[in-house]
Scaffold this motif. Structure first.
Motif, PDB file in Angstrom:
ATOM      1  N   GLY A   5     -53.279  -7.081   9.983  1.00 16.54           N
ATOM      2  CA  GLY A   5     -54.645  -6.602  10.230  1.00 16.54           C
ATOM      3  C   GLY A   5     -55.423  -7.929  10.497  1.00 16.54           C
ATOM      4  O   GLY A   5     -54.961  -9.009  10.407  1.00 16.54           O
ATOM      5  N   THR A   6     -56.700  -7.556  10.885  1.00 20.40           N
ATOM      6  CA  THR A   6     -57.652  -8.502  11.028  1.00 20.40           C
ATOM      7  C   THR A   6     -58.144  -8.900   9.606  1.00 20.40           C
ATOM      8  O   THR A   6     -57.820  -8.459   8.502  1.00 20.40           O
ATOM      9  N   LEU A   7     -58.913 -10.165   9.780  1.00 13.94           N
ATOM     10  CA  LEU A   7     -59.350 -10.717   8.397  1.00 13.94           C
ATOM     11  C   LEU A   7     -60.030  -9.761   7.700  1.00 13.94           C
ATOM     12  O   LEU A   7     -61.085  -8.930   8.314  1.00 13.94           O
ATOM     13  N   GLY A   8     -59.782  -9.800   6.319  1.00 12.55           N
ATOM     14  CA  GLY A   8     -60.399  -8.658   5.408  1.00 12.55           C
ATOM     15  C   GLY A   8     -59.810  -7.403   5.264  1.00 12.55           C
ATOM     16  O   GLY A   8     -60.205  -6.418   4.890  1.00 12.55           O
ATOM     17  N   PHE A   9     -58.517  -7.215   6.118  1.00 15.23           N
ATOM     18  CA  PHE A   9     -58.129  -6.139   6.411  1.00 15.23           C
ATOM     19  C   PHE A   9     -57.438  -5.556   5.028  1.00 15.23           C
ATOM     20  O   PHE A   9     -57.079  -4.272   5.090  1.00 15.23           O
ATOM     21  N   CYS A  10     -57.040  -6.207   3.910  1.00 19.24           N
ATOM     22  CA  CYS A  10     -56.224  -5.781   2.767  1.00 19.24           C
ATOM     23  C   CYS A  10     -56.859  -4.704   1.953  1.00 19.24           C
ATOM     24  O   CYS A  10     -57.295  -5.196   1.263  1.00 19.24           O
ATOM     25  N   PRO A  11     -56.759  -3.659   2.613  1.00 18.07           N
ATOM     26  CA  PRO A  11     -57.433  -2.567   1.700  1.00 18.07           C
ATOM     27  C   PRO A  11     -56.628  -2.200   0.427  1.00 18.07           C
ATOM     28  O   PRO A  11     -55.425  -2.084   0.273  1.00 18.07           O
ATOM     29  N   GLY A  12     -57.306  -2.187  -0.591  1.00 15.33           N
ATOM     30  CA  GLY A  12     -56.763  -2.095  -2.099  1.00 15.33           C
ATOM     31  C   GLY A  12     -55.902  -3.016  -2.239  1.00 15.33           C
ATOM     32  O   GLY A  12     -55.153  -2.578  -3.206  1.00 15.33           O
ATOM     33  N   GLY A  13     -55.966  -4.186  -1.799  1.00 18.92           N
ATOM     34  CA  GLY A  13     -55.047  -5.157  -2.291  1.00 18.92           C
ATOM     35  C   GLY A  13     -53.536  -5.274  -1.581  1.00 18.92           C
ATOM     36  O   GLY A  13     -52.881  -6.163  -1.620  1.00 18.92           O
ATOM     37  N   GLY A  14     -53.344  -4.244  -0.635  1.00 17.60           N
ATOM     38  CA  GLY A  14     -52.215  -4.251   0.302  1.00 17.60           C
ATOM     39  C   GLY A  14     -51.162  -3.120  -0.074  1.00 17.60           C
ATOM     40  O   GLY A  14     -51.531  -2.266  -0.728  1.00 17.60           O
ATOM     41  N   THR A  15     -49.863  -3.444   0.418  1.00 18.27           N
ATOM     42  CA  THR A  15     -48.916  -2.457   0.354  1.00 18.27           C
ATOM     43  C   THR A  15     -48.083  -2.938  -1.068  1.00 18.27           C
ATOM     44  O   THR A  15     -47.662  -3.838  -1.254  1.00 18.27           O
ATOM     45  N   PRO A  16     -47.944  -1.750  -1.758  1.00 18.66           N
ATOM     46  CA  PRO A  16     -47.503  -2.080  -3.268  1.00 18.66           C
ATOM     47  C   PRO A  16     -45.889  -2.260  -3.063  1.00 18.66           C
ATOM     48  O   PRO A  16     -45.109  -1.678  -2.183  1.00 18.66           O
ATOM     49  N   GLY A  17     -45.343  -3.011  -4.073  1.00 21.26           N
ATOM     50  CA  GLY A  17     -43.927  -3.411  -4.053  1.00 21.26           C
ATOM     51  C   GLY A  17     -43.552  -3.674  -5.310  1.00 21.26           C
ATOM     52  O   GLY A  17     -44.255  -3.938  -6.252  1.00 21.26           O
ATOM     53  N   THR A  18     -42.256  -3.975  -5.623  1.00 22.04           N
ATOM     54  CA  THR A  18     -41.662  -4.487  -6.847  1.00 22.04           C
ATOM     55  C   THR A  18     -40.430  -5.209  -6.521  1.00 22.04           C
ATOM     56  O   THR A  18     -39.751  -4.585  -5.528  1.00 22.04           O
ATOM     57  N   THR A  19     -40.097  -5.911  -7.479  1.00 20.35           N
ATOM     58  CA  THR A  19     -38.769  -6.688  -7.513  1.00 20.35           C
ATOM     59  C   THR A  19     -38.217  -6.208  -8.707  1.00 20.35           C
ATOM     60  O   THR A  19     -36.651  -6.601  -9.109  1.00 20.35           O
ATOM     61  N   GLU A  20     -38.810  -5.318  -9.507  1.00 24.92           N
ATOM     62  CA  GLU A  20     -37.801  -4.768 -10.710  1.00 24.92           C
ATOM     63  C   GLU A  20     -36.682  -4.084 -10.061  1.00 24.92           C
ATOM     64  O   GLU A  20     -36.796  -3.099  -9.253  1.00 24.92           O
ATOM     65  N   GLY A  21     -35.510  -4.028 -10.874  1.00 25.19           N
ATOM     66  CA  GLY A  21     -34.208  -3.412 -10.112  1.00 25.19           C
ATOM     67  C   GLY A  21     -33.757  -4.035  -9.019  1.00 25.19           C
ATOM     68  O   GLY A  21     -32.747  -3.693  -8.452  1.00 25.19           O
ATOM     69  N   ALA A  22     -34.455  -5.127  -8.362  1.00 29.50           N
ATOM     70  CA  ALA A  22     -34.075  -5.466  -7.051  1.00 29.50           C
ATOM     71  C   ALA A  22     -32.675  -6.404  -7.365  1.00 29.50           C
ATOM     72  O   ALA A  22     -32.400  -7.172  -8.295  1.00 29.50           O
ATOM     73  N   THR A  23     -31.810  -6.675  -6.301  1.00 26.99           N
ATOM     74  CA  THR A  23     -30.726  -7.320  -6.302  1.00 26.99           C
ATOM     75  C   THR A  23     -30.640  -8.535  -5.559  1.00 26.99           C
ATOM     76  O   THR A  23     -31.851  -8.780  -4.779  1.00 26.99           O
ATOM     77  N   VAL A  24     -29.715  -9.445  -5.631  1.00 17.64           N
ATOM     78  CA  VAL A  24     -29.728 -10.604  -5.046  1.00 17.64           C
ATOM     79  C   VAL A  24     -29.169 -10.170  -3.642  1.00 17.64           C
ATOM     80  O   VAL A  24     -27.853  -9.711  -3.525  1.00 17.64           O
ATOM     81  N   SER A  25     -29.510 -10.643  -2.372  1.00 16.04           N
ATOM     82  CA  SER A  25     -29.030 -10.427  -1.131  1.00 16.04           C
ATOM     83  C   SER A  25     -28.295 -11.394  -0.702  1.00 16.04           C
ATOM     84  O   SER A  25     -28.100 -12.452  -1.149  1.00 16.04           O
ATOM     85  N   ALA A  26     -27.516 -11.195   0.597  1.00 20.29           N
ATOM     86  CA  ALA A  26     -26.534 -12.385   0.995  1.00 20.29           C
ATOM     87  C   ALA A  26     -27.501 -13.095   2.266  1.00 20.29           C
ATOM     88  O   ALA A  26     -26.677 -13.768   3.029  1.00 20.29           O
ATOM     89  N   GLN A  27     -28.778 -12.943   2.110  1.00 19.77           N
ATOM     90  CA  GLN A  27     -29.378 -13.665   2.968  1.00 19.77           C
ATOM     91  C   GLN A  27     -29.622 -15.035   2.768  1.00 19.77           C
ATOM     92  O   GLN A  27     -29.200 -15.455   1.760  1.00 19.77           O
ATOM     93  N   PRO A  28     -29.905 -15.794   3.768  1.00 14.31           N
ATOM     94  CA  PRO A  28     -29.853 -17.441   3.641  1.00 14.31           C
ATOM     95  C   PRO A  28     -30.826 -17.798   2.396  1.00 14.31           C
ATOM     96  O   PRO A  28     -31.808 -16.944   2.196  1.00 14.31           O
ATOM     97  N   ALA A  29     -30.537 -18.808   1.773  1.00 10.77           N
ATOM     98  CA  ALA A  29     -31.244 -19.206   0.667  1.00 10.77           C
ATOM     99  C   ALA A  29     -32.487 -19.487   1.065  1.00 10.77           C
ATOM    100  O   ALA A  29     -32.809 -20.382   1.904  1.00 10.77           O
ATOM    101  N   PRO A  30     -33.724 -19.441   0.157  1.00  8.54           N
ATOM    102  CA  PRO A  30     -35.129 -19.806   0.610  1.00  8.54           C
ATOM    103  C   PRO A  30     -35.083 -21.231   0.518  1.00  8.54           C
ATOM    104  O   PRO A  30     -34.579 -22.043  -0.193  1.00  8.54           O
ATOM    105  N   GLY A  31     -35.827 -21.938   1.316  1.00  5.23           N
ATOM    106  CA  GLY A  31     -35.851 -23.168   1.353  1.00  5.23           C
ATOM    107  C   GLY A  31     -36.883 -24.005   0.577  1.00  5.23           C
ATOM    108  O   GLY A  31     -36.884 -25.190   0.198  1.00  5.23           O
ATOM    109  N   CYS A  32     -37.666 -23.093  -0.095  1.00  5.67           N
ATOM    110  CA  CYS A  32     -38.920 -23.476  -0.871  1.00  5.67           C
ATOM    111  C   CYS A  32     -38.416 -23.077  -2.533  1.00  5.67           C
ATOM    112  O   CYS A  32     -39.238 -23.498  -3.305  1.00  5.67           O
ATOM    113  N   LEU A  33     -37.133 -22.647  -2.979  1.00  4.64           N
ATOM    114  CA  LEU A  33     -37.005 -22.170  -4.139  1.00  4.64           C
ATOM    115  C   LEU A  33     -35.540 -22.047  -4.035  1.00  4.64           C
ATOM    116  O   LEU A  33     -34.573 -22.171  -3.520  1.00  4.64           O
ATOM    117  N   ILE A  34     -35.179 -21.983  -5.434  1.00  3.28           N
ATOM    118  CA  ILE A  34     -33.477 -21.850  -5.968  1.00  3.28           C
ATOM    119  C   ILE A  34     -33.027 -20.685  -5.145  1.00  3.28           C
ATOM    120  O   ILE A  34     -33.501 -19.731  -5.103  1.00  3.28           O
TER     121      ILE A  34
END
Length: 172
Positions: A5-34
């Protein structure tokens, strides 16, 4: 899917999400974290933008990182850990994946939003540094770009520039 969106677009703080119950994927390791962190994924198209600002609003999630990939199993374009707002470069009209990662034991809820960043401040480049005097000056580097200073161990960081000339009466 996320919409940029345009600047100031984040209505209600954005799209809700959660990592509760998330698993570890086989994607490339992040360059900024373990590696081997629980993660969730969002797709987005950059539209006409060359820079996008992300915003994370934490609910119960604590340790986190944001990674931008060119595709699933793609190349990392950007990665930043434990920062709730930041900007990253994109190619216009290109599809990307935004990956939100969480440190095990610190998973939880959050909301995420993508928007165009505010315009760069005039003090964003050394050549346009703003002259200041004695005192305290507020600054905002949200929309700042990086300046590659090879003598600096931090590399390409978001910086703002000010020019200060010390007043001196000849006494030490």
């Amino acid at each position: 899917t996320l919409t940029v969106g345009t600047l100031g677009f984040c209505p209600g703080g954005g799209t809700p999400g959660t990592t509760e119950g998330a698993t570890v994927s086989a994607q490339p390791a992040p360059g900024c974290l373990i590696p081997n962190l629980p993660d969730v994924f969002y797709a987005f198209n950059s539209g006409s933008n060359t820079v996008i600002q992300y915003n994370l609003v934490l609910g119960t999630m604590q340790g986190r990182a944001v990674q931008v990939l060119t595709a699933c199993d793609g190349t990392e374009v950007f990665c930043e850990g434990d920062v709730d707002t930041g900007t990253f470069p994109v190619t216009p009209t290109t599809d990307y994946i935004l990956r939100v990662l969480s440190v095990p034991g610190f998973t939880g809820t959050f909301s995420v939003c993508l928007q165009t960043p505010p315009p760069a401040a005039p003090e964003d480049e050394c050549a346009t540094a703003i002259a200041i005097g004695d005192g305290t000056y507020p600054f905002d580097n949200t929309a700042a770009t990086g300046t590659d200073i090879t003598s600096c161990t931090f590399g390409d960081t978001k910086d703002v520039w000010y020019r200060y000339t010390a007043s001196c009466d000849g006494n030490e």
